[in-house]
Design a protein around this motif. Structure first.
Motif, PDB file in Angstrom:
ATOM      1  N   THR A 207       0.875  -1.252  -0.039  1.00 59.44           N
ATOM      2  CA  THR A 207      -0.159  -0.077  -0.160  1.00 59.44           C
ATOM      3  C   THR A 207       0.872   1.374  -0.087  1.00 59.44           C
ATOM      4  N   ILE A 208       0.480   2.318  -0.794  1.00 59.34           N
ATOM      5  CA  ILE A 208       0.969   3.545  -0.796  1.00 59.34           C
ATOM      6  C   ILE A 208       0.059   4.577  -0.257  1.00 59.34           C
ATOM      7  N   ALA A 209       0.174   5.411   0.527  1.00 61.24           N
ATOM      8  CA  ALA A 209      -0.766   6.530   0.952  1.00 61.24           C
ATOM      9  C   ALA A 209       0.276   7.856   0.755  1.00 61.24           C
ATOM     10  N   ILE A 210      -0.463   9.000   0.243  1.00 59.97           N
ATOM     11  CA  ILE A 210       0.162  10.154   0.098  1.00 59.97           C
ATOM     12  C   ILE A 210      -0.905  11.284   0.582  1.00 59.97           C
ATOM     13  N   GLY A 211      -0.229  12.253   1.482  1.00 62.04           N
ATOM     14  CA  GLY A 211      -1.047  13.409   1.868  1.00 62.04           C
ATOM     15  C   GLY A 211      -0.092  14.468   2.218  1.00 62.04           C
ATOM     16  N   ASP A 212      -0.883  15.637   2.840  1.00 67.07           N
ATOM     17  CA  ASP A 212      -0.065  16.846   3.121  1.00 67.07           C
ATOM     18  C   ASP A 212      -0.478  17.499   4.426  1.00 67.07           C
ATOM     19  N   GLU A 213      -1.350  17.114   4.985  1.00 68.16           N
ATOM     20  CA  GLU A 213      -1.924  17.567   6.301  1.00 68.16           C
ATOM     21  C   GLU A 213      -1.794  16.926   7.442  1.00 68.16           C
ATOM     22  N   ALA A 232       3.570  19.694   2.175  1.00 70.75           N
ATOM     23  CA  ALA A 232       3.062  19.194   3.229  1.00 70.75           C
ATOM     24  C   ALA A 232       3.912  19.770   4.657  1.00 70.75           C
ATOM     25  N   ARG A 233       2.902  19.717   5.612  1.00 75.14           N
ATOM     26  CA  ARG A 233       3.499  20.118   6.821  1.00 75.14           C
ATOM     27  C   ARG A 233       4.590  19.510   7.155  1.00 75.14           C
ATOM     28  N   GLU A 234       5.493  20.151   8.048  1.00 70.58           N
ATOM     29  CA  GLU A 234       6.730  19.336   8.773  1.00 70.58           C
ATOM     30  C   GLU A 234       6.377  18.213   9.450  1.00 70.58           C
ATOM     31  N   SER A 235       5.353  18.323  10.198  1.00 67.20           N
ATOM     32  CA  SER A 235       5.330  16.930  11.103  1.00 67.20           C
ATOM     33  C   SER A 235       4.744  15.756  10.213  1.00 67.20           C
ATOM     34  N   VAL A 236       4.008  16.211   8.922  1.00 68.23           N
ATOM     35  CA  VAL A 236       3.764  15.245   8.065  1.00 68.23           C
ATOM     36  C   VAL A 236       5.169  14.574   7.253  1.00 68.23           C
ATOM     37  N   LYS A 237       5.894  15.522   6.757  1.00 68.64           N
ATOM     38  CA  LYS A 237       7.202  14.930   6.454  1.00 68.64           C
ATOM     39  C   LYS A 237       8.018  14.209   7.314  1.00 68.64           C
ATOM     40  N   TYR A 238       7.895  14.663   8.688  1.00 67.87           N
ATOM     41  CA  TYR A 238       8.776  13.871   9.678  1.00 67.87           C
ATOM     42  C   TYR A 238       8.602  12.368   9.593  1.00 67.87           C
ATOM     43  N   ILE A 239       7.375  12.030   9.492  1.00 72.89           N
ATOM     44  CA  ILE A 239       6.962  10.479   9.698  1.00 72.89           C
ATOM     45  C   ILE A 239       6.928   9.903   8.366  1.00 72.89           C
ATOM     46  N   ALA A 240       6.999  10.456   7.309  1.00 69.48           N
ATOM     47  CA  ALA A 240       6.795   9.822   5.896  1.00 69.48           C
ATOM     48  C   ALA A 240       8.173   9.062   5.634  1.00 69.48           C
ATOM     49  N   ASP A 241       7.878   8.141   4.765  1.00 64.93           N
ATOM     50  CA  ASP A 241       8.870   7.157   4.272  1.00 64.93           C
ATOM     51  C   ASP A 241       9.664   7.878   2.945  1.00 64.93           C
ATOM     52  N   TYR A 242       8.903   8.831   2.306  1.00 68.69           N
ATOM     53  CA  TYR A 242       9.548   9.556   1.190  1.00 68.69           C
ATOM     54  C   TYR A 242       8.807  10.979   0.998  1.00 68.69           C
ATOM     55  N   VAL A 243       9.551  11.975   0.769  1.00 66.58           N
ATOM     56  CA  VAL A 243       8.803  13.290   0.528  1.00 66.58           C
ATOM     57  C   VAL A 243       9.199  13.685  -0.826  1.00 66.58           C
ATOM     58  N   THR A 244       7.899  14.026  -1.429  1.00 63.95           N
ATOM     59  CA  THR A 244       8.119  14.341  -3.064  1.00 63.95           C
ATOM     60  C   THR A 244       8.975  15.574  -3.400  1.00 63.95           C
ATOM     61  N   GLY A 252       3.231  16.363  -8.260  1.00 57.74           N
ATOM     62  CA  GLY A 252       3.966  15.414  -6.957  1.00 57.74           C
ATOM     63  C   GLY A 252       3.382  13.948  -6.973  1.00 57.74           C
ATOM     64  N   VAL A 253       1.973  13.911  -7.227  1.00 60.22           N
ATOM     65  CA  VAL A 253       1.241  12.577  -7.312  1.00 60.22           C
ATOM     66  C   VAL A 253       1.873  11.868  -8.508  1.00 60.22           C
ATOM     67  N   LEU A 254       1.862  12.326  -9.585  1.00 57.53           N
ATOM     68  CA  LEU A 254       2.618  11.664 -10.794  1.00 57.53           C
ATOM     69  C   LEU A 254       3.908  11.188 -10.405  1.00 57.53           C
ATOM     70  N   VAL A 256       5.140  10.434  -7.678  1.00 64.33           N
ATOM     71  CA  VAL A 256       5.091   8.972  -6.770  1.00 64.33           C
ATOM     72  C   VAL A 256       4.675   7.745  -7.599  1.00 64.33           C
ATOM     73  N   ILE A 257       3.431   7.990  -8.628  1.00 65.07           N
ATOM     74  CA  ILE A 257       3.206   6.980  -9.267  1.00 65.07           C
ATOM     75  C   ILE A 257       4.114   6.397 -10.129  1.00 65.07           C
ATOM     76  N   ASN A 258       4.731   7.387 -10.887  1.00 72.51           N
ATOM     77  CA  ASN A 258       5.943   6.930 -11.751  1.00 72.51           C
ATOM     78  C   ASN A 258       6.957   6.286 -11.051  1.00 72.51           C
ATOM     79  N   LYS A 259       7.228   6.682  -9.816  1.00 72.35           N
ATOM     80  CA  LYS A 259       8.479   6.094  -9.073  1.00 72.35           C
ATOM     81  C   LYS A 259       8.286   4.636  -8.729  1.00 72.35           C
ATOM     82  N   TYR A 260       7.014   4.423  -7.958  1.00 72.46           N
ATOM     83  CA  TYR A 260       6.550   3.218  -7.292  1.00 72.46           C
ATOM     84  C   TYR A 260       5.861   2.235  -8.095  1.00 72.46           C
ATOM     85  N   ILE A 261       5.103   2.718  -9.105  1.00 71.93           N
ATOM     86  CA  ILE A 261       4.250   1.679  -9.655  1.00 71.93           C
ATOM     87  C   ILE A 261       4.370   1.827 -11.229  1.00 71.93           C
TER      88      ILE A 261
END
Length: 268
Positions: A207-213, A232-244, A252-254, A256-261
């Protein structure tokens, strides 16, 4: 990857509330890769229908920040979690007594007491026709799924928000600098993602999940690959595996799609 869950505002949507042609094409191509696409948002289905119509497949939706999970277009409900009636009464009375600006959702519709400029702007942005309520005595509190207080983050110090700690069945989240939301504590985007995973028998690592808030943090944590947007907020970036490398206005979504799928099938 088998499941791709995407936040809407600030993530898939550009600042002008549109989706680029390139990202629409990339998302539509996920079907041939046998990847399920899912939108996770604070809005109801009717508020995002114009975006849903851009895609040529069925999909699971996380609505009201996890308070409702349904399949589109069948509208089959997988999960629903409304505010407790007493909590909804307490919140709305608190806001009304202090003449504070708010709206609430019930049965998929948007309601208001006073049509202020902020309510007008929210209704426009949400693609909804708000319904007027003349008195809080008219409200069906048993069907309130979410209350939004128009409270800017820099205004929080003017209020004692600890007054809401007595509401043990309600959680408070900030979905934007301007919105302070009340939903049932059993609702979150992360829990909704788990419900969707279980329905399709998909594991976290697929599963991939992507957000900003901040309201996206729970689903980003659950996903095998949790992604934060560049904007995204810094608090979101802090817990993410990857920041676009690109923000929501620049694919940004494109990315991620291109990179992982698609892995290079589609170039930006």
């Amino acid at each position: 990857m088998k499941l791709f869950s995407v936040d809407l505002d600030g993530t898939l949507l550009k600042s002008d509330k549109t989706i680029s042609i390139e990202e629409i094409d990339a998302i539509n191509s996920l079907k041939k890769h046998k990847v399920i696409f899912s939108i996770s948002t604070g809005r109801p289905t009717k508020g995002i229908k114009k975006y849903l119509d851009l895609f040529n497949f069925k999909m699971p939706l996380t609505l009201f920040n996890g308070s409702l999970v349904e399949l589109y277009p069948s509208r089959e409900i997988l999960y629903e979690c409304k505010l407790k009636e007493g909590d909804a009464r307490y919140i709305i009375k608190y806001l009304t007594d202090r003449n504070l600006e708010f709206i609430y959702y019930s049965n998929g519709d948007l309601y208001y007491l006073n049509f202020t400029e902020r309510v007008k702007l929210y209704a426009k942005y949400s693609n909804l026709d708000p319904i007027k309520v003349d008195s809080i005595d008219e409200i069906d509190y048993s069907n309130v799924i979410k209350v939004i207080w128009f409270l800017n983050k820099d205004e929080e110090e003017n209020y004692n928000l600890d007054e809401f700690l007595c509401l043990e069945s309600t959680t408070r989240i900030r979905s934007d600098f301007k919105y302070y939301e009340f939903i049932n504590k059993d609702a979150s985007k992360g829990k909704a993602l788990k419900i969707i995973q279980d329905y399709y028998n998909i594991k976290d690592e697929n599963t991939i999940a992507i957000g900003d808030e901040e309201n996206d943090i729970s689903m980003i944590k659950r996903a095998g690959i949790g992604v934060a947007m560049k904007n995204a907020r810094e608090s979101v970036k802090y817990i993410a595996d990857y920041v676009t490398e690109n923000d929501n206005d620049h694919g940004g979504v494109l990315e991620v799609i291109n990179k992982y799928i698609l892995k290079g099938d589609i170039k930006k």
